[in-house]
Design a protein around this motif. Structure first.
Motif, PDB file in Angstrom:
ATOM      1  N   ILE A 172       7.091 -10.713   3.839  1.00 11.64           N
ATOM      2  CA  ILE A 172       6.070 -10.586   4.874  1.00 11.64           C
ATOM      3  C   ILE A 172       6.575 -11.192   6.188  1.00 11.64           C
ATOM      4  O   ILE A 172       6.912 -12.376   6.258  1.00 11.64           O
ATOM      5  N   LEU A 173       6.624 -10.359   7.230  1.00 10.28           N
ATOM      6  CA  LEU A 173       7.068 -10.812   8.549  1.00 10.28           C
ATOM      7  C   LEU A 173       5.917 -11.393   9.365  1.00 10.28           C
ATOM      8  O   LEU A 173       6.138 -12.169  10.280  1.00 10.28           O
ATOM      9  N   GLY A 174       4.711 -10.994   9.033  1.00  5.14           N
ATOM     10  CA  GLY A 174       3.543 -11.486   9.757  1.00  5.14           C
ATOM     11  C   GLY A 174       2.290 -10.770   9.292  1.00  5.14           C
ATOM     12  O   GLY A 174       2.361  -9.803   8.528  1.00  5.14           O
ATOM     13  N   SER A 175       1.156 -11.253   9.764  1.00  8.98           N
ATOM     14  CA  SER A 175      -0.106 -10.599   9.417  1.00  8.98           C
ATOM     15  C   SER A 175      -1.095 -10.805  10.553  1.00  8.98           C
ATOM     16  O   SER A 175      -0.949 -11.714  11.376  1.00  8.98           O
ATOM     17  N   ARG A 176      -2.104  -9.946  10.545  1.00 13.23           N
ATOM     18  CA  ARG A 176      -3.113 -10.008  11.596  1.00 13.23           C
ATOM     19  C   ARG A 176      -4.402  -9.397  11.064  1.00 13.23           C
ATOM     20  O   ARG A 176      -4.364  -8.390  10.345  1.00 13.23           O
ATOM     21  N   ILE A 177      -5.508  -9.997  11.410  1.00 10.06           N
ATOM     22  CA  ILE A 177      -6.804  -9.421  11.085  1.00 10.06           C
ATOM     23  C   ILE A 177      -7.510  -9.124  12.394  1.00 10.06           C
ATOM     24  O   ILE A 177      -7.683 -10.013  13.234  1.00 10.06           O
ATOM     25  N   PHE A 178      -7.874  -7.865  12.581  1.00  5.99           N
ATOM     26  CA  PHE A 178      -8.576  -7.441  13.785  1.00  5.99           C
ATOM     27  C   PHE A 178      -9.736  -6.553  13.359  1.00  5.99           C
ATOM     28  O   PHE A 178      -9.536  -5.561  12.662  1.00  5.99           O
ATOM     29  N   ARG A 179     -10.935  -6.936  13.761  1.00  2.00           N
ATOM     30  CA  ARG A 179     -12.153  -6.202  13.396  1.00  2.00           C
ATOM     31  C   ARG A 179     -12.250  -5.999  11.881  1.00  2.00           C
ATOM     32  O   ARG A 179     -12.498  -4.906  11.396  1.00  2.00           O
ATOM     33  N   SER A 180     -11.945  -7.071  11.180  1.00  2.00           N
ATOM     34  CA  SER A 180     -12.031  -7.112   9.710  1.00  2.00           C
ATOM     35  C   SER A 180     -11.019  -6.217   9.002  1.00  2.00           C
ATOM     36  O   SER A 180     -11.188  -5.913   7.828  1.00  2.00           O
ATOM     37  N   GLU A 181      -9.996  -5.754   9.723  1.00  2.98           N
ATOM     38  CA  GLU A 181      -8.952  -4.958   9.083  1.00  2.98           C
ATOM     39  C   GLU A 181      -7.652  -5.742   9.077  1.00  2.98           C
ATOM     40  O   GLU A 181      -7.213  -6.251  10.114  1.00  2.98           O
ATOM     41  N   LEU A 182      -7.036  -5.803   7.907  1.00  2.00           N
ATOM     42  CA  LEU A 182      -5.801  -6.549   7.715  1.00  2.00           C
ATOM     43  C   LEU A 182      -4.588  -5.667   8.005  1.00  2.00           C
ATOM     44  O   LEU A 182      -4.498  -4.539   7.518  1.00  2.00           O
ATOM     45  N   THR A 183      -3.668  -6.188   8.795  1.00  2.00           N
ATOM     46  CA  THR A 183      -2.383  -5.538   9.023  1.00  2.00           C
ATOM     47  C   THR A 183      -1.298  -6.508   8.598  1.00  2.00           C
ATOM     48  O   THR A 183      -1.298  -7.663   9.019  1.00  2.00           O
ATOM     49  N   LEU A 184      -0.382  -6.019   7.764  1.00  2.00           N
ATOM     50  CA  LEU A 184       0.752  -6.828   7.327  1.00  2.00           C
ATOM     51  C   LEU A 184       2.031  -6.187   7.823  1.00  2.00           C
ATOM     52  O   LEU A 184       2.201  -4.969   7.741  1.00  2.00           O
ATOM     53  N   MET A 185       2.949  -7.012   8.330  1.00  2.00           N
ATOM     54  CA  MET A 185       4.286  -6.548   8.700  1.00  2.00           C
ATOM     55  C   MET A 185       5.193  -6.874   7.520  1.00  2.00           C
ATOM     56  O   MET A 185       5.272  -8.035   7.103  1.00  2.00           O
ATOM     57  N   VAL A 186       5.848  -5.842   6.992  1.00  2.00           N
ATOM     58  CA  VAL A 186       6.670  -5.986   5.782  1.00  2.00           C
ATOM     59  C   VAL A 186       8.110  -5.602   6.097  1.00  2.00           C
ATOM     60  O   VAL A 186       8.359  -4.628   6.818  1.00  2.00           O
ATOM     61  N   LYS A 187       9.058  -6.340   5.539  1.00  2.00           N
ATOM     62  CA  LYS A 187      10.471  -6.001   5.692  1.00  2.00           C
ATOM     63  C   LYS A 187      10.765  -4.688   4.984  1.00  2.00           C
ATOM     64  O   LYS A 187      10.242  -4.418   3.891  1.00  2.00           O
ATOM     65  N   ARG A 188      11.627  -3.890   5.592  1.00  2.00           N
ATOM     66  CA  ARG A 188      11.949  -2.558   5.084  1.00  2.00           C
ATOM     67  C   ARG A 188      12.406  -2.582   3.618  1.00  2.00           C
ATOM     68  O   ARG A 188      11.991  -1.749   2.826  1.00  2.00           O
ATOM     69  N   ASP A 189      13.233  -3.525   3.259  1.00  2.00           N
ATOM     70  CA  ASP A 189      13.787  -3.541   1.898  1.00  2.00           C
ATOM     71  C   ASP A 189      12.745  -3.830   0.817  1.00  2.00           C
ATOM     72  O   ASP A 189      13.015  -3.636  -0.367  1.00  2.00           O
ATOM     73  N   TYR A 190      11.581  -4.292   1.199  1.00  2.00           N
ATOM     74  CA  TYR A 190      10.550  -4.657   0.225  1.00  2.00           C
ATOM     75  C   TYR A 190       9.397  -3.653   0.153  1.00  2.00           C
ATOM     76  O   TYR A 190       8.454  -3.865  -0.601  1.00  2.00           O
ATOM     77  N   ILE A 191       9.449  -2.579   0.910  1.00  2.00           N
ATOM     78  CA  ILE A 191       8.283  -1.704   0.980  1.00  2.00           C
ATOM     79  C   ILE A 191       7.911  -1.105  -0.378  1.00  2.00           C
ATOM     80  O   ILE A 191       6.727  -1.025  -0.720  1.00  2.00           O
ATOM     81  N   VAL A 192       8.880  -0.716  -1.174  1.00  2.00           N
ATOM     82  CA  VAL A 192       8.544  -0.107  -2.467  1.00  2.00           C
ATOM     83  C   VAL A 192       7.896  -1.139  -3.397  1.00  2.00           C
ATOM     84  O   VAL A 192       6.875  -0.858  -4.032  1.00  2.00           O
ATOM     85  N   ALA A 193       8.456  -2.340  -3.452  1.00  2.00           N
ATOM     86  CA  ALA A 193       7.897  -3.378  -4.332  1.00  2.00           C
ATOM     87  C   ALA A 193       6.486  -3.768  -3.886  1.00  2.00           C
ATOM     88  O   ALA A 193       5.576  -3.908  -4.707  1.00  2.00           O
ATOM     89  N   VAL A 194       6.295  -3.929  -2.584  1.00  2.00           N
ATOM     90  CA  VAL A 194       4.973  -4.302  -2.063  1.00  2.00           C
ATOM     91  C   VAL A 194       3.979  -3.160  -2.311  1.00  2.00           C
ATOM     92  O   VAL A 194       2.849  -3.395  -2.758  1.00  2.00           O
ATOM     93  N   ALA A 195       4.405  -1.932  -2.050  1.00  2.00           N
ATOM     94  CA  ALA A 195       3.518  -0.782  -2.253  1.00  2.00           C
ATOM     95  C   ALA A 195       3.108  -0.658  -3.721  1.00  2.00           C
ATOM     96  O   ALA A 195       1.936  -0.431  -4.027  1.00  2.00           O
ATOM     97  N   ARG A 196       4.062  -0.830  -4.620  1.00  2.00           N
ATOM     98  CA  ARG A 196       3.745  -0.731  -6.054  1.00  2.00           C
ATOM     99  C   ARG A 196       2.750  -1.835  -6.454  1.00  2.00           C
ATOM    100  O   ARG A 196       1.804  -1.595  -7.190  1.00  2.00           O
ATOM    101  N   PHE A 197       2.968  -3.032  -5.935  1.00  2.00           N
ATOM    102  CA  PHE A 197       2.036  -4.136  -6.224  1.00  2.00           C
ATOM    103  C   PHE A 197       0.633  -3.811  -5.705  1.00  2.00           C
ATOM    104  O   PHE A 197      -0.362  -4.021  -6.408  1.00  2.00           O
ATOM    105  N   LEU A 198       0.558  -3.297  -4.485  1.00  2.00           N
ATOM    106  CA  LEU A 198      -0.744  -2.980  -3.904  1.00  2.00           C
ATOM    107  C   LEU A 198      -1.488  -1.922  -4.722  1.00  2.00           C
ATOM    108  O   LEU A 198      -2.705  -1.980  -4.864  1.00  2.00           O
ATOM    109  N   LYS A 199      -0.761  -0.990  -5.280  1.00  2.00           N
ATOM    110  CA  LYS A 199      -1.417   0.053  -6.071  1.00  2.00           C
ATOM    111  C   LYS A 199      -1.740  -0.421  -7.486  1.00  2.00           C
ATOM    112  O   LYS A 199      -2.830  -0.172  -7.999  1.00  2.00           O
ATOM    113  N   GLU A 200      -0.804  -1.120  -8.124  1.00  2.00           N
ATOM    114  CA  GLU A 200      -0.945  -1.422  -9.551  1.00  2.00           C
ATOM    115  C   GLU A 200      -1.724  -2.696  -9.850  1.00  2.00           C
ATOM    116  O   GLU A 200      -2.239  -2.848 -10.958  1.00  2.00           O
ATOM    117  N   ASN A 201      -1.822  -3.615  -8.906  1.00  2.00           N
ATOM    118  CA  ASN A 201      -2.607  -4.823  -9.131  1.00  2.00           C
ATOM    119  C   ASN A 201      -4.078  -4.427  -9.255  1.00  2.00           C
ATOM    120  O   ASN A 201      -4.633  -3.799  -8.344  1.00  2.00           O
TER     121      ASN A 201
END
Length: 166
Positions: free
Chosen positions: A18-47
């Motif tokens: 995670i490079l950073g995060s921000r919450i604006f109008r109750s919406e979360l935005t996360l900045m993710v390093k390119r090499d981790y996108i598949v692992a993070v995406a799989r976690f977000l779906k499968e958790n």
């Protein structure tokens, strides 16, 4: 699960990604390093607590002039949990490629093809990465900021794009 809890769950599981995060109008935005996108995406779906089962959009952003990067932006939604998250991944302009997430969300197939066609960002491992909106002999990527507005397409495409012009 509220937005803060979602951010904490992801940051705890992938502190190095995670490079950073921000919450604006109750919406979360996360900045993710390119090499981790598949692992993070799989976690977000499968958790089961997160359950981001719907990739509602994936698009590119040209930030080359200001930050020397493109961004790939993923908009995720959990139909069961009714929560959202936005993932932004910076992609260096000199090497515009990122791993595909088509193995996680099948709808990424056409979104990634459109992003490839419009911005020239390649998705490593994509099962069928080819243009989706422009003809094969169309030169360039029309949503890049360096694309000329006056057009530069071969004469063979004039009948397609500039009917009635001399």
């Amino acid at each position: 699960m509220d937005t803060e809890s979602i951010a904490t769950a992801i940051k705890t599981r992938f502190p190095e990604a995670i490079l950073g995060s921000r919450i604006f109008r109750s919406e979360l935005t996360l900045m993710v390093k390119r090499d981790y996108i598949v692992a993070v995406a799989r976690f977000l779906k499968e958790n089961q607590e997160l359950d981001f089962n719907f990739l509602s959009d994936l698009c590119g952003v040209d930030r080359v002039e200001t930050d020397d990067v493109f961004e790939v932006v993923y908009h995720l939604y959990s139909i069961q949990k009714n929560h959202r998250v936005r993932i932004k991944v910076p992609v260096p302009s000199e090497e515009p490629c990122i791993p595909t997430v088509t193995g996680i969300w099948k709808t990424a197939d056409w979104h990634e093809r459109e992003t490839y066609d419009m911005f020239g960002i390649k998705f490593d491992g994509h099962p069928d990465l080819r243009k989706i909106l422009t003809p094969e002999d169309f030169e360039g990527h029309p949503l890049r900021k360096d694309y000329p507005l006056d057009g530069r397409q071969p004469a063979t495409l004039r009948d397609t794009y500039r009917k009635g012009e001399a």
